[in-house]
Scaffold this motif. Structure first.
Motif, PDB file in Angstrom:
ATOM      1  N   THR A  74      37.493  41.160  50.086  1.00  0.00           N
ATOM      2  CA  THR A  74      37.982  41.687  48.741  1.00  0.00           C
ATOM      3  C   THR A  74      37.367  40.630  47.642  1.00  0.00           C
ATOM      4  O   THR A  74      38.011  39.423  47.587  1.00  0.00           O
ATOM      5  N   TYR A  93      40.981  39.150  58.147  1.00  0.00           N
ATOM      6  CA  TYR A  93      41.691  37.783  57.723  1.00  0.00           C
ATOM      7  C   TYR A  93      40.626  37.093  57.253  1.00  0.00           C
ATOM      8  O   TYR A  93      40.213  36.708  55.782  1.00  0.00           O
ATOM      9  N   SER A  98      41.155  31.012  53.511  1.00  0.00           N
ATOM     10  CA  SER A  98      40.788  31.355  51.991  1.00  0.00           C
ATOM     11  C   SER A  98      40.722  30.191  51.155  1.00  0.00           C
ATOM     12  O   SER A  98      39.889  30.092  50.505  1.00  0.00           O
ATOM     13  N   GLN A 140      52.547  33.137  59.631  1.00  0.00           N
ATOM     14  CA  GLN A 140      51.973  34.025  58.570  1.00  0.00           C
ATOM     15  C   GLN A 140      52.188  35.345  59.149  1.00  0.00           C
ATOM     16  O   GLN A 140      51.761  36.304  58.062  1.00  0.00           O
ATOM     17  N   ASP A 198      47.512  29.280  52.279  1.00  0.00           N
ATOM     18  CA  ASP A 198      47.182  30.478  51.911  1.00  0.00           C
ATOM     19  C   ASP A 198      48.292  31.645  52.173  1.00  0.00           C
ATOM     20  O   ASP A 198      47.987  32.623  52.211  1.00  0.00           O
ATOM     21  N   ASP A 199      49.541  31.299  52.441  1.00  0.00           N
ATOM     22  CA  ASP A 199      50.456  32.104  52.741  1.00  0.00           C
ATOM     23  C   ASP A 199      50.622  33.309  51.801  1.00  0.00           C
ATOM     24  O   ASP A 199      50.617  34.504  52.246  1.00  0.00           O
ATOM     25  N   ALA A 200      50.524  33.089  50.479  1.00  0.00           N
ATOM     26  CA  ALA A 200      50.632  34.349  49.580  1.00  0.00           C
ATOM     27  C   ALA A 200      49.638  35.271  49.572  1.00  0.00           C
ATOM     28  O   ALA A 200      49.737  36.360  49.545  1.00  0.00           O
ATOM     29  N   PHE A 201      48.413  34.715  49.927  1.00  0.00           N
ATOM     30  CA  PHE A 201      47.265  35.675  50.254  1.00  0.00           C
ATOM     31  C   PHE A 201      47.355  36.505  51.356  1.00  0.00           C
ATOM     32  O   PHE A 201      47.149  37.793  51.264  1.00  0.00           O
ATOM     33  N   ALA A 233      50.179  37.366  52.912  1.00  0.00           N
ATOM     34  CA  ALA A 233      51.335  38.323  52.838  1.00  0.00           C
ATOM     35  C   ALA A 233      50.881  39.501  52.022  1.00  0.00           C
ATOM     36  O   ALA A 233      51.206  40.476  51.985  1.00  0.00           O
ATOM     37  N   GLU A 234      49.927  39.235  50.909  1.00  0.00           N
ATOM     38  CA  GLU A 234      49.470  40.190  49.977  1.00  0.00           C
ATOM     39  C   GLU A 234      48.696  41.301  50.691  1.00  0.00           C
ATOM     40  O   GLU A 234      48.728  42.559  50.396  1.00  0.00           O
ATOM     41  N   HIS A 235      47.900  41.094  51.964  1.00  0.00           N
ATOM     42  CA  HIS A 235      47.019  41.844  52.479  1.00  0.00           C
ATOM     43  C   HIS A 235      47.463  41.976  53.948  1.00  0.00           C
ATOM     44  O   HIS A 235      46.677  42.898  54.606  1.00  0.00           O
ATOM     45  N   ASP A 247      49.844  43.827  55.721  1.00  0.00           N
ATOM     46  CA  ASP A 247      49.906  45.272  56.176  1.00  0.00           C
ATOM     47  C   ASP A 247      48.429  45.965  56.469  1.00  0.00           C
ATOM     48  O   ASP A 247      48.363  46.745  57.401  1.00  0.00           O
TER      49      ASP A 247
END
Length: 364
Positions: A16, A59, A258, A316, A351-354, A356-358, A360
């Motif tokens: 991405t 990932y 990331s 994660q 990079d937990d937020a990254f 979590a965003e992707h 699924d």
């Protein structure tokens, strides 16, 4: 002694936002990049979890990693056992995912182990699946340095070779500067992963490669998970010009990937003269080492290093558990708490937020 077998026979997801590189995979390897050592996803019954294995590959691609190392220590050497039979499926799934989803050059590195016949056969398998290079394990019981050089030449007839100086704690051995000078001069050698976890031995390889005729054709990659930032920031004075590590091929970079990609970009800024960035990275260097100590289970003598990588990925949601093919491979007492401590202490590293965003989309 040649690396003969014990029987005595001598054997000859998509990224991405990552920028598209005009380089070929091998050119990218030589320029320098982030190469995570790919873990193995299993379910609670110890079966290969293809869905989560593919999610891990996605990932790494989405993180911007420039390569993947598959079939290496972090992938678990037991995948080669006949009763397990996962070497081909694991290599194949990663290669197919990269080919279908990366949309940019990615260096596909396959681990190869064993005596010459096994290492060549594994290289041939990797070549048939589209891999670009072979990371050659130095763990060959009974082989002397000349035998290891002969084995590397044989494998190099199949694919470009990445050498590997491995720390003693996980099966490595001392290799002389003369060995590394000769190794670098093998025409098929593209890079060397330096991972003895030892400053003296690391310097040995840097000086030996600088003295080789092919010095400018061999990229140096840090595998010293205990000194990642230090290695990347150090201009080693060897020969007429300083030598830098081009990038890292690391088990530590199998997690928080990331951030690792951002880290290498920041290192390049510091090398180019950004003094404030240099100071900030030097401040963060011991923090990354502290985090690696928890993930790799240094207190437990590295017994939980693979399970520690799994624990970060489990937290994660990328993995369902920390299961390994060897039931003895598990978290050491207190290791999970140590991983939680460093994740909270160094939020810049995670990079937990990254994820979590992707997550699924990667698991779809």
């Amino acid at each position: 002694m040649d690396p003969v077998d014990p029987a005595g026979s001598l054997d000859p997801a998509g990224s991405t936002g990552a920028a598209v590189s005009p380089l070929s995979p091998i050119e990218l390897l030589l320029e320098g990049t982030v190469i995570p050592a790919h873990p193995l996803a299993l379910d609670a019954e110890g079966r290969f979890d293809e869905r989560r294995q593919r999610a891990l590959t996605r990932y790494y691609l989405a993180s911007g990693a420039g390569g993947l190392a598959v079939g290496v220590h972090t992938t678990q050497f037991e995948i080669r056992k006949p009763e397990v039979g996962l070497l081909r499926p694991v290599l194949e799934l990663a290669a197919e995912t990269v080919a279908r989803e990366a949309g940019r050059p990615v260096v596909r590195v396959a681990g190869a182990c064993g005596y010459t016949a096994q290492a060549v056969a594994e290289a041939e398998l990797a070549a048939s699946l589209g891999y670009d290079a072979v990371l050659l394990s130095p763990a060959v019981p009974g082989a002397d340095e000349q035998g290891l050089l002969d084995r590397a030449r044989a494998v190099g007839e199949v694919l470009p070779v990445i050498g590997f100086y491995l720390q003693d704690a996980v099966g490595g051995r001392f290799l002389t500067p003369e060995f590394w000078r000769a190794f670098a001069d093998i025409p098929s050698v593209a890079a060397i992963k330096i991972a003895p976890f030892d400053r003296y031995r690391t310097s040995d390889v840097l000086a030996a490669v600088a003295d080789a005729d092919r010095a400018g054709e061999v990229a140096l990659y840090t595998g010293n998970d205990d000194a990642i930032i230090t290695d990347l920031l150090t201009p080693y004075r060897a020969g007429a010009r300083p030598r830098w590590f081009a990038g890292g091929l690391l088990g530590q970079w199998a997690v928080w990937t990331s951030t690792a990609v951002t880290l290498l970009d920041r290192v390049r800024r510091a090398r180019a003269g950004d003094h404030r960035m240099m100071v900030e990275l030097l401040r963060q260097a011991p923090e990354l080492t502290d985090a690696n100590s928890a993930v790799f289970d240094v207190r437990g003598g590295f017994r939980g290093c693979i399970a520690g990588v799994h624990e970060v990925l489990r937290r994660q949601g990328l993995l369902a558990g920390t299961w390994c093919l060897d039931p003895a491979e598990s978290l050491s007492p207190g290791q999970a708490e140590e991983i939680e401590r460093v994740a909270k202490a160094y939020p810049w590293l995670t990079d937990d937020a990254f994820v979590a965003e992707h997550l699924d989309a990667w698991l779809a």
